[in-house]
Design a protein around this motif. Structure first.
Motif, PDB file in Angstrom:
ATOM      1  N   ALA A  60      35.657  39.566  44.870  1.00 55.59           N
ATOM      2  CA  ALA A  60      35.965  39.696  46.270  1.00 55.59           C
ATOM      3  C   ALA A  60      37.194  38.777  46.639  1.00 55.59           C
ATOM      4  CB  ALA A  60      35.044  39.818  47.162  1.00 55.59           C
ATOM      5  N   LEU A  61      37.353  37.760  45.802  1.00 55.38           N
ATOM      6  CA  LEU A  61      38.518  36.754  46.244  1.00 55.38           C
ATOM      7  C   LEU A  61      39.360  36.483  44.811  1.00 55.38           C
ATOM      8  CD1 LEU A  61      39.176  34.957  48.579  1.00 55.38           C
ATOM      9  CD2 LEU A  61      37.846  33.175  47.675  1.00 55.38           C
ATOM     10  N   ASP A  62      40.700  36.679  45.061  1.00 58.67           N
ATOM     11  CA  ASP A  62      41.590  36.199  43.885  1.00 58.67           C
ATOM     12  C   ASP A  62      41.888  34.973  43.733  1.00 58.67           C
ATOM     13  OD1 ASP A  62      43.621  35.590  45.586  1.00 58.67           O
ATOM     14  OD2 ASP A  62      45.146  37.032  44.826  1.00 58.67           O
ATOM     15  N   LEU A  63      42.168  34.382  42.413  1.00 56.51           N
ATOM     16  CA  LEU A  63      42.264  33.059  42.206  1.00 56.51           C
ATOM     17  C   LEU A  63      43.193  32.352  42.866  1.00 56.51           C
ATOM     18  CD1 LEU A  63      41.517  31.028  40.144  1.00 56.51           C
ATOM     19  CD2 LEU A  63      42.972  31.723  38.402  1.00 56.51           C
ATOM     20  N   LYS A  64      44.478  32.995  43.489  1.00 56.39           N
ATOM     21  CA  LYS A  64      45.362  32.261  44.053  1.00 56.39           C
ATOM     22  C   LYS A  64      44.795  31.978  45.399  1.00 56.39           C
ATOM     23  CE  LYS A  64      50.273  32.825  45.941  1.00 56.39           C
ATOM     24  NZ  LYS A  64      51.343  33.999  45.749  1.00 56.39           N
ATOM     25  N   THR A  65      44.229  32.641  46.257  1.00 57.92           N
ATOM     26  CA  THR A  65      43.454  32.584  47.554  1.00 57.92           C
ATOM     27  C   THR A  65      42.746  31.553  47.254  1.00 57.92           C
ATOM     28  OG1 THR A  65      44.027  34.971  48.233  1.00 57.92           O
ATOM     29  CG2 THR A  65      42.509  33.683  49.405  1.00 57.92           C
ATOM     30  N   LEU A  66      41.758  31.601  46.402  1.00 54.81           N
ATOM     31  CA  LEU A  66      40.543  30.484  45.994  1.00 54.81           C
ATOM     32  C   LEU A  66      41.396  29.143  45.883  1.00 54.81           C
ATOM     33  CD1 LEU A  66      37.656  29.933  45.398  1.00 54.81           C
ATOM     34  CD2 LEU A  66      38.302  30.052  43.104  1.00 54.81           C
ATOM     35  N   LEU A  67      42.576  28.810  45.109  1.00 57.12           N
ATOM     36  CA  LEU A  67      43.171  27.509  45.114  1.00 57.12           C
ATOM     37  C   LEU A  67      43.982  27.124  46.333  1.00 57.12           C
ATOM     38  CD1 LEU A  67      44.821  27.919  41.519  1.00 57.12           C
ATOM     39  CD2 LEU A  67      43.213  26.162  42.261  1.00 57.12           C
ATOM     40  N   VAL A  68      44.532  28.181  47.096  1.00 62.35           N
ATOM     41  CA  VAL A  68      45.215  27.617  48.354  1.00 62.35           C
ATOM     42  C   VAL A  68      44.278  27.263  49.375  1.00 62.35           C
ATOM     43  CG1 VAL A  68      46.506  28.659  50.051  1.00 62.35           C
ATOM     44  CG2 VAL A  68      46.874  29.159  47.993  1.00 62.35           C
ATOM     45  N   GLU A  69      42.993  28.090  49.351  1.00 58.79           N
ATOM     46  CA  GLU A  69      42.156  27.768  50.635  1.00 58.79           C
ATOM     47  C   GLU A  69      41.324  26.326  50.004  1.00 58.79           C
ATOM     48  OE1 GLU A  69      41.061  29.446  53.304  1.00 58.79           O
ATOM     49  OE2 GLU A  69      42.769  30.532  53.221  1.00 58.79           O
ATOM     50  N   GLY A  70      41.183  26.184  48.873  1.00 47.78           N
ATOM     51  CA  GLY A  70      40.567  24.821  48.368  1.00 47.78           C
ATOM     52  C   GLY A  70      41.441  23.582  48.436  1.00 47.78           C
ATOM     53  N   SER A  71      42.721  24.112  48.385  1.00 44.27           N
ATOM     54  CA  SER A  71      43.752  22.845  48.472  1.00 44.27           C
ATOM     55  C   SER A  71      44.094  22.390  49.852  1.00 44.27           C
ATOM     56  CB  SER A  71      44.960  23.359  47.712  1.00 44.27           C
ATOM     57  OG  SER A  71      45.761  24.171  48.491  1.00 44.27           O
ATOM     58  N   LYS A  72      43.403  23.064  51.023  1.00 47.27           N
ATOM     59  CA  LYS A  72      44.063  22.560  52.377  1.00 47.27           C
ATOM     60  C   LYS A  72      43.500  21.149  52.370  1.00 47.27           C
ATOM     61  CE  LYS A  72      44.022  27.130  54.519  1.00 47.27           C
ATOM     62  NZ  LYS A  72      43.284  28.241  55.396  1.00 47.27           N
ATOM     63  N   ASP A  73      42.579  20.570  52.167  1.00 46.91           N
ATOM     64  CA  ASP A  73      42.081  19.208  52.451  1.00 46.91           C
ATOM     65  C   ASP A  73      42.662  18.359  51.358  1.00 46.91           C
ATOM     66  OD1 ASP A  73      40.662  19.636  54.658  1.00 46.91           O
ATOM     67  OD2 ASP A  73      38.788  20.009  53.430  1.00 46.91           O
ATOM     68  N   ALA A  74      42.685  18.936  49.986  1.00 48.94           N
ATOM     69  CA  ALA A  74      43.180  17.975  48.981  1.00 48.94           C
ATOM     70  C   ALA A  74      43.330  18.650  47.665  1.00 48.94           C
ATOM     71  CB  ALA A  74      42.606  16.727  48.343  1.00 48.94           C
TER      72      ALA A  74
END
Length: 115
Positions: A60-74
């Motif tokens: 349901a979520l692609d790898l690029k979106t997962l990384l971008v969302e996860g990197s918002k804090d660090a």
């Protein structure tokens, strides 16, 4: 320095391409291979929520979106020379991960989403 342990290889092709890791208190991380030089594999790493990880696992979520969302804090880079036998020391990075060449192409999912 923050450290994580490899918990599962999610994509393997001549070595771990994408892996899941956990820190000492159970925080979830995604790691993506960015380079492999001199017997060391280098990864970009971001902390992700359990919900986002599950969405990635189900397609349901692609790898690029997962990384971008996860990197918002660090976000971090790390390396391993021994196939994840030792904890991975994370080196925090500055700036936006979107300004790097580390992100995968749009649309990379582990499986097709079920309807």
């Amino acid at each position: 320095m923050k450290k994580i342990h490899h918990t599962e290889t999610l994509v393997y092709y001549d070595g771990a391409q994408v892996f899941e890791g956990r820190d000492m208190i159970g925080g979830c991380y995604i790691g993506v291979l960015i380079d492999s030089l001199d017997s060391a594999a280098h990864y970009v790493v971001a902390g992700v929520s359990a919900g986002h990880m599950e969405s990635f696992r189900t397609g349901a979520l692609d790898l690029k979106t997962l990384l971008v969302e996860g990197s918002k804090d660090a976000w971090y880079v790390t390396q391993t020379c021994n196939d994840f036998a030792d904890p991975l020391a994370l080196q925090e990075q500055t700036g936006s991960i979107a300004d790097t060449d580390f992100l995968p192409e749009d649309g990379f999912v582990l499986c097709e989403p079920s309807s």
